[in-house]
Structure formats: structure tokens, C-alpha cells
Scaffold this motif. Structure first.
Motif, PDB file in Angstrom:
ATOM      1  N   THR A  52     -19.273 -63.114 -20.617  1.00 48.83           N
ATOM      2  CA  THR A  52     -19.341 -63.724 -19.282  1.00 48.83           C
ATOM      3  C   THR A  52     -19.205 -65.247 -19.340  1.00 48.83           C
ATOM      4  O   THR A  52     -19.118 -65.896 -18.303  1.00 48.83           O
ATOM      5  CB  THR A  52     -20.688 -63.392 -18.616  1.00 48.83           C
TER       6      THR A  52
ATOM      7  N   CYS B 150     -14.150 -64.892 -14.359  1.00 48.17           N
ATOM      8  CA  CYS B 150     -14.822 -63.800 -13.648  1.00 48.17           C
ATOM      9  C   CYS B 150     -14.650 -63.943 -12.138  1.00 48.17           C
ATOM     10  O   CYS B 150     -14.217 -64.981 -11.640  1.00 48.17           O
ATOM     11  CB  CYS B 150     -16.304 -63.739 -14.020  1.00 48.17           C
TER      12      CYS B 150
ATOM     13  N   THR C 287     -21.261 -71.153 -12.462  1.00 45.58           N
ATOM     14  CA  THR C 287     -20.913 -69.924 -13.182  1.00 45.58           C
ATOM     15  C   THR C 287     -20.848 -70.119 -14.699  1.00 45.58           C
ATOM     16  O   THR C 287     -20.368 -69.237 -15.410  1.00 45.58           O
ATOM     17  CB  THR C 287     -19.561 -69.352 -12.694  1.00 45.58           C
TER      18      THR C 287
ATOM     19  N   LEU D  34     -25.725 -62.063 -12.231  1.00 50.33           N
ATOM     20  CA  LEU D  34     -25.170 -60.967 -13.037  1.00 50.33           C
ATOM     21  C   LEU D  34     -24.942 -59.723 -12.194  1.00 50.33           C
ATOM     22  O   LEU D  34     -24.012 -58.970 -12.418  1.00 50.33           O
ATOM     23  CB  LEU D  34     -26.106 -60.618 -14.205  1.00 50.33           C
TER      24      LEU D  34
ATOM     25  N   LEU E 162     -21.739 -60.014 -10.361  1.00 44.37           N
ATOM     26  CA  LEU E 162     -20.540 -60.014 -11.202  1.00 44.37           C
ATOM     27  C   LEU E 162     -19.800 -58.696 -11.020  1.00 44.37           C
ATOM     28  O   LEU E 162     -20.412 -57.634 -11.032  1.00 44.37           O
ATOM     29  CB  LEU E 162     -20.990 -60.177 -12.659  1.00 44.37           C
TER      30      LEU E 162
ATOM     31  N   VAL F 202     -14.720 -59.456 -15.407  1.00 47.08           N
ATOM     32  CA  VAL F 202     -14.439 -60.574 -16.304  1.00 47.08           C
ATOM     33  C   VAL F 202     -13.097 -60.261 -16.946  1.00 47.08           C
ATOM     34  O   VAL F 202     -12.825 -59.103 -17.269  1.00 47.08           O
ATOM     35  CB  VAL F 202     -15.527 -60.696 -17.398  1.00 47.08           C
TER      36      VAL F 202
ATOM     37  N   TYR G 264     -17.838 -54.271 -13.825  1.00 48.65           N
ATOM     38  CA  TYR G 264     -19.292 -54.129 -13.704  1.00 48.65           C
ATOM     39  C   TYR G 264     -19.577 -53.383 -12.400  1.00 48.65           C
ATOM     40  O   TYR G 264     -19.175 -53.833 -11.337  1.00 48.65           O
ATOM     41  CB  TYR G 264     -19.946 -55.506 -13.680  1.00 48.65           C
TER      42      TYR G 264
END
Ligand code: OGA
Ligand code: MN
Length: 400
Positions: free
Chosen positions: A103, A109, A120, A145, A148, A151, A234
Motif C-alpha cells: 500500500t 491506490c 495516503t 485501509l 482502500l 492498489v 480489497y
């Protein structure tokens, strides 16, 4: 494949099944292929055992290839499913990399598209306390997170081509396909994402992940695979991934590898056309999928994320830590209990998927004029995360 060339009410067969699985309650999933208890359309597939030494497998955190199971699916030549071949404790390394290391900059991302760079730089550092303290209440604010979505590693997509549409889509929290005007709001569609790799937007591909990918590709008969681009996705229980084909890579003779960790999901593998009905299968923690040959350019999607089948907070294969003695040259490393605790908390309601691609053939370069793969390619991939607006707004889902 069941080539049901049906169209009902203008809706193609893939989309109909996407919506079916997205809304289905988890207790009625008969008919979803489960490679941990394979039946019907599934057959055993041969691996190239001699292509990967046991030592290299261990270094990548994998069991010796002779111990892996591998399956094919009738009607999908080139598709290989390998149920969790990871050694105990080793999935944890890849999960931690996806949350703590990959990350970091210079990787790119989704949050970069609408947040200032200083916000970030350290998603892990900014989220870990919040995650650790998090109770079960859905009403607590999401940490970075948890916001997110993806990425990219190695060759990154050239997002500049459609920044406005993309940003608006992110803000709306859902993405639409076949859509030129960003404000069209039919739910549950995927958005046509412009996906070109940029020759001039490349950052080093993580060496541990490249090594893992090389071993898996070699075991599947693809020696000399080069991991050049990666998308990490994610997911939470309310996320899905829209119907798309991964065609932006210039060399389609190389496989696409997919690794899943954490909670389970349903994966839909379709045909060359959206009118062909897809096959639904489960993906559990540790499972690896390889799309190659005929199956390299098939439509696919992830309509739904599901709790792991054991019904425990985390899949049991994530219970153990790494053994104290790791092989010489291991790319898998020990992590602190504290780090794992944060990862475990995250994974209780999340799934992480890594897809790894070779973009260029050996010795191939990007076409010079554009700096992208713009020549002769169909450049659209409708993608990426959609969030169920019900979950977001805590309203009943109305898109049935
Ligand atoms: C992708 C993809 C599948 C998954 O990123 O292109 O198809 O399981 N991902 O997340
Ligand atoms: Mn894909």
C-alpha cells in the motif's frame, strides 16, 4: 460451458447471473462449484512438478508442487484452480504485504485519485490503531485501509484518460458500465474503465510477489513468466467486482494468476461473450486461479463476498503462525504479533485478491507513439469495485 445464449428483457446471461449471486442469501448456493469438494464438471489437472524445486516452493511459502491438487473445468481449457497450496502460516505474509507494504508509495491506490498525497503515504500507520480498537459496530467510521479498494503494482494504468468519470464513480460508490455520462445511476452496473498500461508509469514490482508468481506459473507449465503488473483488490462483505475481461496486457499467451486471502467469494467465469452464462465457483482463502490459453480472455466477475465456510471469524488456515525456521532464501518473512493482529481484524470482514500479469512478451516494448498499449487493442475493461448501496446507506437493496 453452458452456452445459454439467452437474453431476457435486454439483460445478458452473465449480468442476470451476476445479479442472482449478488443478492442470493448465503444459505442457498447449491450449484456453485466448490473445488474443496469437487464434483460434476471438475476434473483433475496435471501440474509440471519438475519445474519447481521443493526448495523454491518452500521459499515462496508453498507446499511442494507434488502435494498440490489442481483442477480444470469442463468447457474452459486453460483454466486451472489450485485449492490453497500455501504452507501453514505463509498466507499471513502475503496478507501483511497487501496491507502494510504494497500500500506504500510508489504503488498507486484508489485513494490517490481523490486525496492529497500526504494523506495516503501511510495507510497502515493511519489505520492500525483504529482497526485494532474496532468493535463489531457497523457504525464506526471506516479507517483508510477499509476505504482502500485497489492498489496497482509494476506497470500502472493510465488513469489520466478518464479521471473525472472515475472520481465521480468513486464518490458515488458504484460504477456503471456502458456509460458515457457519469451521473447515470442505474444500480449494479459496472463502469467501463479505461485501462491502458503506461510505458512511462512503471514502478518496481515487489520481488517477493514476483518470486511467488514465477513458481506458480512454472508449476502450471509457464516457465519464464514475468510478473510485470499487479492489481490488488480489497473487498468487504458489501463489495463486488464488475463483469470484465482482462485484455490490456499485450501478451495474452501468458497466464493471469489470481490469489485469494481472507473471507470467501463467488467467482463467475463466463465466455467470450456476455451472452454466455457463466459458471459460479467459490474462492476460499489461499486458493489460486490461473487463467490461460482459451480462458485468458473470458468474461469474469466477483458478485459476492461471503463468510468463510468454517463459520469462524477467520478461515482456519490462517490460524497458525509461521514456523520459527524458514528456509534459506525464503521470501516469506516473520511478522510481529501486533502486525498480525491488525491484519486479522481487517480480514474478519474482508477479502484480498492479488491478480498478477505479464504485460509484454519477452523482448517486447510498448508501441512508441503513445507510451501506452493503444494500438489495435480493445481498451476497455469494465470494472472495478461496486459497493452495494444498501450496505452503504443501510437501506434495502432495490435493484432486483
Ligand atoms: C481482477 C479480477 C478477481 C478477484 O482484478 O481483474 O478479476 O477475485 N479479480 O478479485
Ligand atoms: Mn479480472
Amino acid at each position: 460451458m453452458a452456452a445459454a445464449l439467452t437474453r431476457e428483457g435486454g439483460e445478458d446471461a452473465f449480468r442476470r447471473l451476476f445479479r442472482f449471486y449478488r443478492q442470493r442469501d448465503a444459505s442457498d448456493l447449491r450449484g456453485v462449484v466448490d473445488f474443496s469438494a469437487p464434483g460434476g464438471q471438475v476434473f483433475k489437472s496435471q501440474l509440471s512438478i519438475s519445474s519447481v524445486s521443493d526448495q523454491d516452493a518452500y521459499r515462496a511459502g508453498l507446499r511442494p508442487v507434488s502435494q498440490w491438487k489442481a483442477y480444470g473445468l469442463n468447457g474452459y481449457p486453460g483454466f486451472i484452480f489450485i485449492p490453497n497450496p500455501f504452507l501453514p502460516g505463509c498466507q499471513r505474509h502475503w496478507v501483511k504485504q497487501c496491507l502494510k507494504l504494497y500500500t506504500q508509495k510508489p504503488n498507486v491506490c484508489n485513494l490517490d485519485l481523490h486525496m492529497s498525497p500526504e494523506k495516503t503515504v501511510d495507510l497502515w500507520g493511519q489505520s492500525k490503531e483504529q482497526l485494532r480498537r474496532k468493535g463489531s459496530s457497523k457504525w464506526e467510521p471506516r479507517s483508510l485501509l477499509e476505504k482502500l479498494r485497489w492498489v496497482t503494482l509494476g506497470y500502472h494504468y493510465n488513469w489520466d484518460t478518464k479521471p473525472c468519470i472515475y472520481q465521480v464513480s468513486l464518490l458515488l460508490g458504484r460504477l456503471n458500465k456502458n456509460l458515457v455520462i457519469p451521473f447515470q445511476s442505474s444500480q449494479n452496473h459496472s463502469w467501463e474503465r479505461e485501462k491502458k498500461y503506461s510505458a512511462n508509469h512503471h514502478t518496481p514490482f515487489p520481488s517477493d510477489l514476483a518470486f511467488l508468481s514465477e513458481q506458480v506459473a512454472a508449476a502450471c507449465g509457464f516457465r519464464g513468466f514475468q510478473a510485470q503488473a499487479g492489481i490488488l483488490n480489497y473487498y468487504h462483505f458489501d463489495s463486488s467486482l464488475g463483469i470484465h475481461v482482462d485484455e490490456s496486457e499485450l501478451d495474452h499467451s501468458r497466464p493471469l494468476l489470481s490469489f485469494s486471502f481472507g473471507q470467501s467469494s463467488i467467482f463467475l467465469l463466463g465466455g467470450l461473450k456476455r451472452e454466455e452464462a457463466p459458471t459460479a465457483m467459490f474462492m476460499h482463502s489461499g486458493d489460486i486461479m490461473v487463467m490461460s490459453g482459451f480462458s485468458r480472455l473470458l468474461y469474469h466477475a466477483v458478485p459476492r463476498v461471503l463468510p468463510n465456510p468454517e463459520g469462524t471469524a477467520l478461515p482456519l488456515c490462517l490460524d497458525q503462525g509461521l514456523p520459527s525456521d524458514l528456509p534459506v532464501g525464503s521470501v516469506v518473512e516473520h511478522s510481529s504479533d501486533e502486525d498480525w493482529h491488525v491484519c486479522a481484524k481487517y480480514l474478519q470482514s474482508s477479502r484480498i485478491n492479488m491478480t498478477i500479469r505479464q504485460v509484454l512478451a519477452e523482448g517486447q516494448k510498448f508501441p512508441e507513439d503513445s507510451g501506452t498499449n493503444g494500438k489495435g487493442q480493445a481498451l476497455s475493461e469494465d470494472s472495478h469495485h461496486q459497493e452495494n448501496s444498501r450496505a452503504k446507506r443501510h437501506k434495502p437493496n432495490t435493484d432486483s
